[in-house]
Design a protein around this motif. Sequence first.
Motif, PDB file in Angstrom:
ATOM      1  N   HIS A   1      27.539 -39.865  -4.870  1.00 56.70           N
ATOM      2  CA  HIS A   1      27.021 -40.906  -5.511  1.00 56.70           C
ATOM      3  C   HIS A   1      27.921 -41.843  -5.929  1.00 56.70           C
ATOM      4  O   HIS A   1      28.855 -41.637  -6.580  1.00 56.70           O
ATOM      5  CB  HIS A   1      26.481 -40.390  -6.795  1.00 56.70           C
ATOM      6  CG  HIS A   1      27.213 -39.328  -7.707  1.00 56.70           C
ATOM      7  ND1 HIS A   1      28.043 -39.753  -8.610  1.00 56.70           N
ATOM      8  CD2 HIS A   1      27.522 -37.416  -7.669  1.00 56.70           C
ATOM      9  CE1 HIS A   1      28.781 -38.756  -9.397  1.00 56.70           C
ATOM     10  NE2 HIS A   1      28.239 -37.853  -8.453  1.00 56.70           N
TER      11      HIS A   1
ATOM     12  N   HIS B   1      31.875 -41.407  -4.717  1.00 56.20           N
ATOM     13  CA  HIS B   1      32.809 -40.186  -4.903  1.00 56.20           C
ATOM     14  C   HIS B   1      31.993 -39.098  -3.879  1.00 56.20           C
ATOM     15  O   HIS B   1      30.292 -39.182  -4.717  1.00 56.20           O
ATOM     16  CB  HIS B   1      32.317 -39.307  -7.023  1.00 56.20           C
ATOM     17  CG  HIS B   1      32.385 -38.182  -6.978  1.00 56.20           C
ATOM     18  ND1 HIS B   1      33.509 -37.362  -6.242  1.00 56.20           N
ATOM     19  CD2 HIS B   1      31.097 -37.155  -7.541  1.00 56.20           C
ATOM     20  CE1 HIS B   1      32.972 -36.278  -6.643  1.00 56.20           C
ATOM     21  NE2 HIS B   1      32.549 -36.112  -7.783  1.00 56.20           N
TER      22      HIS B   1
ATOM     23  N   HIS C   1      30.127 -43.081  -9.040  1.00 55.19           N
ATOM     24  CA  HIS C   1      30.328 -42.949 -10.783  1.00 55.19           C
ATOM     25  C   HIS C   1      30.720 -43.375 -11.672  1.00 55.19           C
ATOM     26  O   HIS C   1      30.929 -43.331 -13.083  1.00 55.19           O
ATOM     27  CB  HIS C   1      31.562 -41.982 -10.059  1.00 55.19           C
ATOM     28  CG  HIS C   1      32.419 -40.424 -11.129  1.00 55.19           C
ATOM     29  ND1 HIS C   1      31.780 -40.309 -12.886  1.00 55.19           N
ATOM     30  CD2 HIS C   1      31.826 -39.322 -10.571  1.00 55.19           C
ATOM     31  CE1 HIS C   1      31.525 -39.041 -12.466  1.00 55.19           C
ATOM     32  NE2 HIS C   1      32.197 -39.056 -11.924  1.00 55.19           N
TER      33      HIS C   1
ATOM     34  N   HIS D   1      32.627 -31.765 -16.696  1.00 51.75           N
ATOM     35  CA  HIS D   1      31.939 -32.736 -17.437  1.00 51.75           C
ATOM     36  C   HIS D   1      30.134 -32.626 -17.173  1.00 51.75           C
ATOM     37  O   HIS D   1      30.062 -31.708 -15.904  1.00 51.75           O
ATOM     38  CB  HIS D   1      32.283 -34.140 -17.648  1.00 51.75           C
ATOM     39  CG  HIS D   1      31.787 -34.668 -15.536  1.00 51.75           C
ATOM     40  ND1 HIS D   1      30.498 -34.939 -15.216  1.00 51.75           N
ATOM     41  CD2 HIS D   1      32.475 -35.108 -14.852  1.00 51.75           C
ATOM     42  CE1 HIS D   1      30.388 -35.244 -13.754  1.00 51.75           C
ATOM     43  NE2 HIS D   1      31.674 -35.512 -13.476  1.00 51.75           N
TER      44      HIS D   1
ATOM     45  N   HIS E   1      30.581 -35.079  -3.424  1.00 52.61           N
ATOM     46  CA  HIS E   1      31.022 -33.499  -4.285  1.00 52.61           C
ATOM     47  C   HIS E   1      32.007 -33.005  -3.212  1.00 52.61           C
ATOM     48  O   HIS E   1      31.904 -32.840  -2.644  1.00 52.61           O
ATOM     49  CB  HIS E   1      29.946 -33.156  -4.806  1.00 52.61           C
ATOM     50  CG  HIS E   1      29.353 -34.092  -5.687  1.00 52.61           C
ATOM     51  ND1 HIS E   1      28.651 -32.587  -6.861  1.00 52.61           N
ATOM     52  CD2 HIS E   1      29.108 -34.663  -6.486  1.00 52.61           C
ATOM     53  CE1 HIS E   1      28.338 -33.451  -8.005  1.00 52.61           C
ATOM     54  NE2 HIS E   1      28.584 -34.488  -8.072  1.00 52.61           N
TER      55      HIS E   1
ATOM     56  N   HIS F   1      27.052 -32.457 -15.579  1.00 49.83           N
ATOM     57  CA  HIS F   1      25.661 -33.460 -14.232  1.00 49.83           C
ATOM     58  C   HIS F   1      24.427 -33.066 -14.488  1.00 49.83           C
ATOM     59  O   HIS F   1      24.199 -33.238 -13.655  1.00 49.83           O
ATOM     60  CB  HIS F   1      26.427 -32.473 -13.137  1.00 49.83           C
ATOM     61  CG  HIS F   1      26.313 -33.933 -12.111  1.00 49.83           C
ATOM     62  ND1 HIS F   1      25.491 -34.477 -11.588  1.00 49.83           N
ATOM     63  CD2 HIS F   1      27.501 -34.258 -11.498  1.00 49.83           C
ATOM     64  CE1 HIS F   1      26.251 -35.402 -10.293  1.00 49.83           C
ATOM     65  NE2 HIS F   1      27.290 -35.523 -10.320  1.00 49.83           N
TER      66      HIS F   1
ATOM     67  N   HIS G   1      30.139 -29.592 -13.881  1.00 50.48           N
ATOM     68  CA  HIS G   1      30.094 -29.642 -12.878  1.00 50.48           C
ATOM     69  C   HIS G   1      32.239 -29.577 -13.042  1.00 50.48           C
ATOM     70  O   HIS G   1      32.421 -30.785 -14.132  1.00 50.48           O
ATOM     71  CB  HIS G   1      29.552 -31.097 -12.110  1.00 50.48           C
ATOM     72  CG  HIS G   1      30.455 -31.809 -11.323  1.00 50.48           C
ATOM     73  ND1 HIS G   1      30.713 -30.893 -10.495  1.00 50.48           N
ATOM     74  CD2 HIS G   1      30.709 -33.343 -10.991  1.00 50.48           C
ATOM     75  CE1 HIS G   1      30.862 -31.772  -8.623  1.00 50.48           C
ATOM     76  NE2 HIS G   1      31.474 -33.298  -8.959  1.00 50.48           N
TER      77      HIS G   1
HETATM   78 CU1  C2O Z   1      32.496 -36.637 -11.640  1.00 51.59          CU
HETATM   79 CU2  C2O Z   1      28.429 -36.299  -9.233  1.00 51.59          CU
HETATM   80  O1  C2O Z   1      30.671 -35.854 -10.746  1.00 51.59           O
END
Ligand code: C2O
Length: 489
Positions: free
Chosen positions: A471, A422, A473, A169, A424, A171, A128
């Motif tokens: 979501h 966060h 983080h 990173h 997206h 997901h 992601h």
């Molecule tokens: Cu850093 Cu759903 O992400």
Amino acid sequence: MKQKRAWKGCLWAFVAAVTAVASACTTDAPEGPKKDASAPETAAPRPSQPEGWDRDIALASAKDENDADDVVEVSLRASITNVSLGDGTTLPLWTYNGLVPGPVVRARQGQTLRVHLENALPEATTIHHHGVRVPNAMDGTEMVQTAVPPGGTFTYSFSLPDEGTYWYHPHVHSSAQVGYGLYGPLVVDAKEPDGLPESLPIVLSDLSVDEQGKLADGAADGAFGDFFGREGKYVLTNGKVMPRVIMRKGLAQRWRIVNASRARYFALAFPELVVHRLGGDGGRMSAPEPIRSYLLVPGERLDLFVVATGNPGTETSVMRQSYDRFGTESGSGGTPLFRVAVSDDAPVPAESPPAKLATIETLSVEGKTPRMIELSEVPKGNPTAFGIDGKTGADIGVFHAKAGTRERWIVENATNMDHPFHLHGFFFQVLAMNGVPRTTREWKDTVNLRPHDRVEFIADFDRRPGMWMFHCHILDHTDHGMMAMLHVE
Ligand code: C2O
Ligand code: CU
């Protein structure tokens, strides 16, 4: 990159010679400096950084495998590799290209980025690109792609519409995979030269190690670990314990800092440094903001203009102050995070950032009813689970938004613990926190809510339909239900 720096150094030396200020010119300068077509004739020259200034702290860069000027193409191989933390500890970490953090991916606004992922891990993974306004199919979540199985490959390809400090990173099973070392910085430089120093990416993270000195199981401490969020015992700056950056007194450096830890908050403090915040998540703010400290939460980024005030030969450290995520006052004391040495070079007059950094459109959603979102505690299990609007995980219904519209959101934290929210795929502008209007305008994708905080923002749902998500983080919370789907159609 290196040549460009040397060239700038030489220019300064020339100017310096004229103005009879002593300065050294690096010897590896190219003969006929290649001029960037877009560079203005008047670009302010800047003295070079001290010899070896970033040698101890800098991350390796991913190799651009594509000669075309408008494409940056890199390969990231995820595998378990023994990595040294620089303090005698070596651990079998989950890495990109054998490194923790993964290599710096650097590109320019407007370029296309292609990332070839090869999965040599024992479990499925994805990438992601946190914060980048990618097309939905490239978001790296399991909503939009099948996770790449062990031995599999996948190519992410998208253009980079915005400058800024981003990171990549997995997901999938992210609390464990990020907790084991899978993260790296993605820097998107502005299309036009911004007159600022070339940036140093700095990734803050931590790692858990068990009693035997082995990498701790991602599920250590059971339900309590899920509730609190697991903080690792090794606190790392660019993968090392206490690395060092060298500064010349007065001469600014630009640091792009990412908090890539699965749960740890970094309450940063900057003794003997004059620091201006230039921006963070989605690029520069409208104007710089002087800061003495900053709470950088998981997923969030910081773009800083830093000047050392200590005399040549002295040393200071960037500190992390204590912070507890349960609303109790903290900020006292401090532990050094990384070292800042002031070189013996003659000081230069202290630099300051430009007064105006970027033009940021004011968004307005007059008259529209805001969307209310609650971050909730859900009485399920012991201790309780976290969720959204009183539900957790799959029980949370799908949210719907219209592509091409702007929405006012009010997110309220009804729990007794901090959560970094966060979104997206889209940026938002924070209008107010607990009713106090924000005066600096900037694009964010991650914002912290302390217990019972209420944040109001405008999200800009441009025309990239698909299944997105938002979501907390703290990745232990993400994986245990504090995550919702947002269908933009
Ligand atoms: Cu850093 Cu759903 O992400
Ligand atoms: Cu949370």
